[in-house]
Motif scaffolding. Sequence first.
Motif, PDB file in Angstrom:
ATOM      1  N   ASN A  16       0.826  -1.204   0.000  1.00 46.46           N
ATOM      2  CA  ASN A  16       0.000   0.000   0.000  1.00 46.46           C
ATOM      3  C   ASN A  16       0.866   1.263   0.000  1.00 46.46           C
ATOM      4  O   ASN A  16       0.561   2.242  -0.679  1.00 46.46           O
ATOM      5  CB  ASN A  16      -0.918   0.013   1.221  1.00 46.46           C
ATOM      6  N   LYS A  17       1.947   1.221   0.746  1.00 48.38           N
ATOM      7  CA  LYS A  17       2.856   2.366   0.776  1.00 48.38           C
ATOM      8  C   LYS A  17       3.457   2.604  -0.602  1.00 48.38           C
ATOM      9  O   LYS A  17       3.587   3.754  -1.046  1.00 48.38           O
ATOM     10  CB  LYS A  17       3.968   2.118   1.797  1.00 48.38           C
ATOM     11  N   GLY A  18       3.826   1.523  -1.299  1.00 44.13           N
ATOM     12  CA  GLY A  18       4.394   1.665  -2.632  1.00 44.13           C
ATOM     13  C   GLY A  18       3.450   2.349  -3.597  1.00 44.13           C
ATOM     14  O   GLY A  18       3.861   3.192  -4.418  1.00 44.13           O
ATOM     15  N   VAL A  19       2.161   2.023  -3.531  1.00 46.92           N
ATOM     16  CA  VAL A  19       1.177   2.662  -4.412  1.00 46.92           C
ATOM     17  C   VAL A  19       1.034   4.146  -4.085  1.00 46.92           C
ATOM     18  O   VAL A  19       0.911   4.992  -4.981  1.00 46.92           O
ATOM     19  CB  VAL A  19      -0.186   1.936  -4.303  1.00 46.92           C
ATOM     20  N   LEU A  20       1.065   4.490  -2.800  1.00 49.77           N
ATOM     21  CA  LEU A  20       0.983   5.898  -2.417  1.00 49.77           C
ATOM     22  C   LEU A  20       2.204   6.681  -2.901  1.00 49.77           C
ATOM     23  O   LEU A  20       2.106   7.864  -3.252  1.00 49.77           O
ATOM     24  CB  LEU A  20       0.847   6.011  -0.898  1.00 49.77           C
ATOM     25  N   ALA A  42      10.600  -8.291 -18.234  1.00 50.38           N
ATOM     26  CA  ALA A  42       9.969  -8.226 -16.911  1.00 50.38           C
ATOM     27  C   ALA A  42      10.699  -7.193 -16.066  1.00 50.38           C
ATOM     28  O   ALA A  42      11.852  -6.831 -16.347  1.00 50.38           O
ATOM     29  CB  ALA A  42      10.000  -9.585 -16.234  1.00 50.38           C
ATOM     30  N   VAL A  43      10.014  -6.725 -15.011  1.00 47.98           N
ATOM     31  CA  VAL A  43      10.548  -5.622 -14.210  1.00 47.98           C
ATOM     32  C   VAL A  43      10.434  -5.947 -12.726  1.00 47.98           C
ATOM     33  O   VAL A  43       9.424  -6.489 -12.270  1.00 47.98           O
ATOM     34  CB  VAL A  43       9.776  -4.311 -14.497  1.00 47.98           C
ATOM     35  N   THR A  44      11.476  -5.584 -11.993  1.00 46.76           N
ATOM     36  CA  THR A  44      11.400  -5.588 -10.534  1.00 46.76           C
ATOM     37  C   THR A  44      12.149  -4.374 -10.008  1.00 46.76           C
ATOM     38  O   THR A  44      13.110  -3.915 -10.625  1.00 46.76           O
ATOM     39  CB  THR A  44      11.990  -6.871  -9.928  1.00 46.76           C
ATOM     40  N   GLY A  45      11.688  -3.829  -8.908  1.00 47.21           N
ATOM     41  CA  GLY A  45      12.330  -2.659  -8.314  1.00 47.21           C
ATOM     42  C   GLY A  45      11.309  -1.778  -7.626  1.00 47.21           C
ATOM     43  O   GLY A  45      10.157  -1.699  -8.054  1.00 47.21           O
ATOM     44  N   SER A  46      11.733  -1.135  -6.557  1.00 46.60           N
ATOM     45  CA  SER A  46      10.887  -0.154  -5.900  1.00 46.60           C
ATOM     46  C   SER A  46      11.391   1.237  -6.265  1.00 46.60           C
ATOM     47  O   SER A  46      12.424   1.383  -6.928  1.00 46.60           O
ATOM     48  CB  SER A  46      10.911  -0.356  -4.387  1.00 46.60           C
ATOM     49  N   LEU A  47      10.672   2.271  -5.867  1.00 45.17           N
ATOM     50  CA  LEU A  47      11.097   3.620  -6.191  1.00 45.17           C
ATOM     51  C   LEU A  47      10.668   4.574  -5.096  1.00 45.17           C
ATOM     52  O   LEU A  47       9.831   4.238  -4.256  1.00 45.17           O
ATOM     53  CB  LEU A  47      10.506   4.062  -7.525  1.00 45.17           C
ATOM     54  N   ASN A  48      11.245   5.773  -5.120  1.00 48.05           N
ATOM     55  CA  ASN A  48      10.802   6.818  -4.211  1.00 48.05           C
ATOM     56  C   ASN A  48      10.041   7.888  -4.989  1.00 48.05           C
ATOM     57  O   ASN A  48       9.891   7.808  -6.205  1.00 48.05           O
ATOM     58  CB  ASN A  48      11.972   7.406  -3.429  1.00 48.05           C
ATOM     59  N   ARG A  66      18.868   3.164 -12.749  1.00 44.36           N
ATOM     60  CA  ARG A  66      18.901   4.017 -11.555  1.00 44.36           C
ATOM     61  C   ARG A  66      17.631   4.843 -11.420  1.00 44.36           C
ATOM     62  O   ARG A  66      17.250   5.212 -10.324  1.00 44.36           O
ATOM     63  CB  ARG A  66      20.092   4.976 -11.629  1.00 44.36           C
ATOM     64  N   ARG A  67      17.016   5.174 -12.583  1.00 43.42           N
ATOM     65  CA  ARG A  67      15.882   6.079 -12.585  1.00 43.42           C
ATOM     66  C   ARG A  67      14.698   5.449 -13.324  1.00 43.42           C
ATOM     67  O   ARG A  67      14.859   4.554 -14.159  1.00 43.42           O
ATOM     68  CB  ARG A  67      16.249   7.389 -13.293  1.00 43.42           C
ATOM     69  N   VAL A  68      13.518   5.938 -12.997  1.00 41.30           N
ATOM     70  CA  VAL A  68      12.309   5.483 -13.670  1.00 41.30           C
ATOM     71  C   VAL A  68      12.399   5.739 -15.171  1.00 41.30           C
ATOM     72  O   VAL A  68      11.958   4.922 -16.004  1.00 41.30           O
ATOM     73  CB  VAL A  68      11.073   6.195 -13.076  1.00 41.30           C
ATOM     74  N   GLU A  69      12.989   6.890 -15.555  1.00 43.94           N
ATOM     75  CA  GLU A  69      13.067   7.262 -16.963  1.00 43.94           C
ATOM     76  C   GLU A  69      13.815   6.214 -17.788  1.00 43.94           C
ATOM     77  O   GLU A  69      13.447   5.921 -18.936  1.00 43.94           O
ATOM     78  CB  GLU A  69      13.749   8.625 -17.108  1.00 43.94           C
ATOM     79  N   GLU A  70      14.880   5.630 -17.206  1.00 46.40           N
ATOM     80  CA  GLU A  70      15.640   4.611 -17.931  1.00 46.40           C
ATOM     81  C   GLU A  70      14.772   3.398 -18.221  1.00 46.40           C
ATOM     82  O   GLU A  70      14.826   2.822 -19.313  1.00 46.40           O
ATOM     83  CB  GLU A  70      16.858   4.189 -17.103  1.00 46.40           C
ATOM     84  N   GLY A  71      13.973   2.990 -17.243  1.00 51.00           N
ATOM     85  CA  GLY A  71      13.158   1.788 -17.413  1.00 51.00           C
ATOM     86  C   GLY A  71      12.078   1.952 -18.462  1.00 51.00           C
ATOM     87  O   GLY A  71      11.866   1.049 -19.299  1.00 51.00           O
ATOM     88  N   ILE A  72      11.367   3.080 -18.481  1.00 50.00           N
ATOM     89  CA  ILE A  72      10.282   3.249 -19.446  1.00 50.00           C
ATOM     90  C   ILE A  72      10.829   3.340 -20.865  1.00 50.00           C
ATOM     91  O   ILE A  72      10.169   2.920 -21.832  1.00 50.00           O
ATOM     92  CB  ILE A  72       9.415   4.475 -19.087  1.00 50.00           C
ATOM     93  N   GLU A  73      12.033   3.865 -21.026  1.00 47.78           N
ATOM     94  CA  GLU A  73      12.647   3.901 -22.356  1.00 47.78           C
ATOM     95  C   GLU A  73      12.949   2.499 -22.863  1.00 47.78           C
ATOM     96  O   GLU A  73      12.730   2.181 -24.029  1.00 47.78           O
ATOM     97  CB  GLU A  73      13.926   4.745 -22.317  1.00 47.78           C
TER      98      GLU A  73
END
Length: 821
Positions: A627-631, A689-695, A759-766
Amino acid sequence: MTYPKQSKPTELKPEDLRWRCSPDIFSFDSTTDLEPIEGILGQERALKALKIGVDLRSPGYNIFIAGLSGTGKATTVKKMLETINTECPPLHDYAFVNNFKDSDRPTLLTFPIGRAKVFKQDLSSTIDILKKRIPQTLESELFIDRRKKIISLYNEREQELMNSFEEKLKQENFSLGQIKVDETARPDVFPIVDNKPVPIYQLDEYIKQGKLSEDNAKEILKKYNSYQQDLHTIFKKGLKISEEFRTKLTKLEKETAEIVIKGSLEVLRDKYSGDNVLEYIDGLEENILNNIQIFKELKTDGDITPDGFHIDYFKEYEVNIVLDNSNTTSCPVIIETSPTFVNLFGTIEKVYDGKGGWFSDFTKIKSGSLLRANGGYLVLNVKHLFEEPGVWRTLKRVLTYRKLEIQDSHNLFQLSPSSLKPDPVDIETKVILIGNDSIYSLLAAYEDDFKKIFKVKADFDYEIKRSNEVLIQYARVIKKLIKEENLLEFDKGAIAYLIEIGAKFAGHKEKLTARFSQIADIAREANFWTLDDGYKIVDAAHVKKAYNFIKERHGLLESKINDTIEDGMILIDTDGERVGQINGLAVYDADFYSFGRPTRITSTVSLGSGTIINVEREAGMSGRHYNKGVLIISGYFRETFGQNLPLSFNANLVFEQSYGTVDGDSASCAEIFALLSTLAGLPIKQSIAVTGSLNQKGDVQPIGGVNEKIEGFFDVCKSRGLTKKQGVIIPIQNVKELMLREDLIDAVKKGLFHIYPIRRVEEGIEILTGVSVGKRNANGIYEENSVFDLVEKKIKDLYAKSKAGKVNNENTKNVKKKRRQ
């Protein structure tokens, strides 16, 4: 539509995917040349904490050892205690004896080490001597003469009393005799009629016969009643004389036997100096003097009751040794594997009396492991303390007051507890509890005074930092197992592969597992397969064979999940593209190991107010971390896209075909990628496939189980056929934890499978869309048709539609209002 292309993503090389332990770092060819390790590897922190707890003898410094199972806590604690040089407090022997003043409160005697057994023998010998000498003393000529004089004096006084009364009766024409009442005879006064004594009840017959007038009969009856009073008075005087006689005889016996008794017990007094022992001997002397009868009549074998039970009159002079330390040469260390109430605290046994009741005495008191470890150490598994009612509560009480009161354990089959209350024993036992961090936290939070009685926590580490020295020590640990269990020797290749498995279990290239029980199991089974194949030394191939067989043996759950994916029951795409759909990765815990498998995550958007709906949470199927991750995802969108316009959309995020609780934040990256795809209208590559958390700032954070997740998706792709496009996106921080399988590394080497660290969300979506994320220009506008440009355009479009909808609703309300007017 033309999209700006992504920059070339960074891929990991085969050498980044696993740390290999080269056999060449070892100077030995096989473990034949190795010495077994002495001591414990990798538990320096625990040893320091344990030493403080052991050496510090202040109250409350008991020890709680925490750590994962398999780190060798239970089997190594005793050896750890033996390696710590500490002065043990003086040990004692403990015995219970009869309390002659109150038999329900047995007396505790404390002796220096080894002296309780000697005291028991000395006391038994003393009692045996008194059994012989007291009768001999009471049969001596001197005693018999003095006894005869007392008896003679008694007879004279009694006869004098009776003669005086009889003379008085004779003068009044009465005599003294006996009358039978039921089965007994009692003294009575008889009138003399016709020169013979007549019972008083026969006077009526004499009146009828004319032998006696009524006046004479009344006179006789009057005198009879008067003499009855005199007879009663004489009888009381006789009882008093008899009591004085018995008192004089008893006093004579005591005076005669006292010399023998005092002389015999004086030997004990000279030999034993403890206050409680001397006090017991004083009570013993008084009791023997008061019970000379059992010695005089030689009731050494006791009597037999009508029910056939033996009565031992000398049992109250026994010594019940509950702890004999005569053979103890060092601090006692006891590992109690079954800490039931009786085993831990002792008990008071009961004996059936043959009449439906039970009885016990001081000889039935039995010690438990807590007393046997007094002055030393008692090791317990904390989980076992809660398996039987009352054990934990009683242990807390003993450690708080440092006194042990041995009682019988009250149970459902016992109508009432024992009435015995033995003297308490002073306890100096160091209690060492073995458990884990979760149990420690619960006890510390909810158990009053827990931290006051367990002030030392010793943490057993579950991993060891790798170094060349540690590798050698690790090999010596395996050598110790080989020596203790008589296994075949291992060559250095087998040792190297075992150490690699240790790194895999640790989940880190720079660390090794400290849960040696798992490594030991693989070594044992490698030894089995080596013997089965007819070899005399274990090599790396046999270690690998053992490891694979163990995984196969415990792999039923993994096989079942694989079957459902293969059969299409769980929907997973490993090629093609799709908007708003992505392959996340989840870890499943099996018995011996964990494994990963992909799971489909989807997102949808609609007009709204910027709310991201977590379907798992709404359904009550999510944990707090998820739940915290979604927030956090909501925070990222407000930071990135909500600065210049409101987020006029609602989004739904779903773990598809998830029927259990979802927890953890390792799917945060996958969820945000799915949401960006939906808003941008860009399809995501299903081959990745993807794994990883983010801030909230878009930084990708490390996760757990990275090896299992990568291997899980690789297995699904491999079963369907590798296309050279498949791969996994992972946080760059997890690269140092990679210990992947050889077949996966070979696939990466051949370009069949790819691993992308970001390292960043931007790298993954590319990587997932093949489209550049875009950068803002000087006017704050993203590059045309970049990912973020498309997302922002979608948000603006939704905002415009939302605003237009509000205007239309307001116009409709005004029209209706005018019509009503």
